[in-house]
Write an enzyme that holds these catalytic residues in place. Structure first.
Site, mmCIF file in Angstrom:
data_model
loop_
_atom_site.group_PDB
_atom_site.id
_atom_site.type_symbol
_atom_site.label_atom_id
_atom_site.label_comp_id
_atom_site.label_asym_id
_atom_site.label_seq_id
_atom_site.Cartn_x
_atom_site.Cartn_y
_atom_site.Cartn_z
ATOM 1 C CE LYS A 82 59.794 37.391 -29.303
ATOM 2 N NZ LYS A 82 59.348 38.730 -28.848
ATOM 3 C CB SER A 157 61.702 38.851 -25.967
ATOM 4 O OG SER A 157 60.471 39.233 -26.550
ATOM 5 C CB SER A 181 59.846 42.249 -27.044
ATOM 6 O OG SER A 181 59.974 42.024 -25.666
#
Length: 503
Positions: A82, A157, A181
């Site tokens: 990520k 996210s 997220s």
């Protein structure tokens, strides 16, 4: 030896094939690179890539296999990281214009641990600006489209990680979770995401070292692969004061669980979350199907109130102020609207408010603990609605209710964040609109291994039912690029040009 559909195979199977010399890490890496180059233009899940170095590392991994050396757990497996997590020598932008060219010199603790376990860090996965929001779009890389309909959002996210997994670009990806997220994009893209108990996976970059609000976690296409990844991720670090010295052996291999022995507590909206009627209907159907498989499925009352909204507002604002307050003072133009919203909110809170929020969080955690003393797991929906277009920054209304801010629509997951319990997003068929539907399965604090084992038993039962098995996106539609994902312009401009994906 060539294997058909290599990238669609599980991480565990790929690792076994590597260990048995039936596939080469180089062969696997080339297959993943080909897959990324073919499909990423359709979803924009991948940000910066490290293909040249990855291929070199794959060749060395192959040589180690041929020399008969001991092989670590993730040996030769391509992994996506990520884009909030630092990777040495590879762009880490956090989707933020102020970090457009940021190339760290050191890995975060998690990335270093994964490399030590034999993983090959192949690419960064897309995020919202600074990870703020449930819709993955930013001014550096653009938006990530949902693999099932790239006009819709992939969640956030960790949206890039979820979309990359759903399209078989990579076998494993990292994520992080503050208000949902990990769980939200996993649910919206039809993959698995685990929010672990705080401290199990060390986070040496958290601004508030003693906070349990934000955690790092594994994402994969199955519970088995998620547990396998978890085993390579856990452990303490001196820069994370709440990290725990735990062994990966607790998470892999998972023991078998008798599904018929499980007592399930059912929560549809936690008593205060807005949920669309069609999601309620789908959730009830899934609970009905689950009821036939387990010992019991009974509705429970956690005695929660909408005070949880205010508690999360305060604690989230506190965390954002610690992380981005200085930037807000010196370079506010580099911060996206969601980050700014949190920082502006923080100005209205007092020390008394913060103390109240911590008390409320403690009360919520104790209610969860009490409920889980009477059942083994709690199940709830992950998201309150089907994915909306990624051009819409966030869900402004849910079930006719106006959301107070950009993240209130995520309250089904952030109430569990407040409790700090481990929770897994488990694919469970599709919703009324044909988009992936996920169950949020919640376990006792630090009961992550038992949660994973139970979730694996549930997953196996779901796979036997066409209505509940993990959905797969139609790849043909994704072979056509969606230029709007990287070219959309808003006021102020949402996307920037001149960024090389390869570094």
């Amino acid at each position: 030896m060539r294997h058909k559909d290599l990238t669609a195979r599980s991480a565990l199977e790929l690792r076994r094939l590597i260990g048995r010399r039936e596939i080469s890490p180089v062969e696997l890496m080339k297959a993943c690179i080909d897959r990324i180059e073919a499909l990423n233009p359709g979803v924009n899940a991948i940000a910066a890539t490290d293909f040249d170095r990855s291929l070199a590392q794959a060749r060395e991994a192959e040589a180690q296999v041929m020399r008969g050396e001991p092989l670590p757990l993730l040996h030769g497996l391509p992994v996506g990281v990520k884009d909030l997590q630092h990777t040495a020598g590879l762009l880490t932008t956090c989707g933020n214009v102020g970090l457009r060219g940021h190339v760290p010199t050191e890995d975060t603790a998690l990335v270093a641990r994964l490399r030590h376990a034999g993983a090959i860090i192949t690419a960064k996965t897309n995020v919202p600006d600074m990870g703020a929001g449930g819709n993955t779009r930013n001014p550096v890389w653009g938006a990530t489209g949902n693999p099932f309909d790239n006009q819709l959002n992939a969640g956030g996210s960790s949206g890039g990680s979820a979309a990359a997994l759903a399209t078989d670009m990579l076998p494993l990806c990292t994520g992080s979770d503050t208000g949902g997220s990990l769980r939200i994009p996993a649910s919206l893209c039809g993959v698995v995401g685990l929010r672990p108990s705080p401290g199990l996976i060390a986070n040496d970059h958290r601004a508030l070292g003693w906070s349990a609000l934000s955690v790092l976690g594994p994402m994969a296409r199955s519970v088995q692969d998620t547990a396998f990844f978890m085993a390579a991720s856990v452990g303490s670090h001196p820069y994370d004061p709440i990290s725990r010295d735990v062994s990966g052996d607790a998470y892999w291999p998972l023991p078998e669980v008798d599904l018929s022995s499980l007592r399930i507590g059912v929560v549809e909206d936690f008593g205060f979350c807005a949920v669309e009627p069609d999601i309620r209907k789908t959730f009830r159907d899934r609970v009905k199907r689950l009821t036939a498989q387990v010992h019991s499925c009974e509705t429970i009352d956690l005695s929660l109130t909408d005070d949880a909204h205010r508690a999360f507002d305060i604690l989230r604002s506190e965390a954002f102020l610690a992380a981005y307050g200085e930037t807000y003072q010196t370079a506010p133009e580099t911060l996206g609207p969601n980050v700014v919203a949190n920082l502006e909110m923080s100005a209205s809170f007092t020390l008394a408010d913060i103390a109240w929020a911590h008390r409320e969080q403690t009360r919520i955690a104790r209610h969860f603990a009490h409920a889980l003393s009477r059942c083994d797991l709690i199940v709830a929906p992950v998201t309150p609605m089907s994915p909306f277009p990624w051009t819409q920054l966030y869900a402004e209304r849910v079930d006719g209710q106006t959301m107070r801010n950009y993240y209130e629509w995520l309250s089904l997951t952030y109430v569990v964040t407040l409790a700090t319990n481990p929770a897994i997003a488990l694919p469970c068929g599709v919703d009324a609109r044909g988009m992936p539907f996920g169950l949020q399965v919640i376990g006792p604090l630090r009961g992550d291994a038992a949660l994973l084992a139970a979730a694996q038993a549930m997953e196996q039962a779901f796979q036997a039912d066409a209505a509940t098995r993990r959905p797969r996106p139609g790849i043909e539609a994704l072979l056509k690029a969606n230029p709007a994902l990287t070219r959309m312009v808003t006021d102020p401009p949402l996307y920037a040009t001149g960024i090389s994906r390869r570094r």
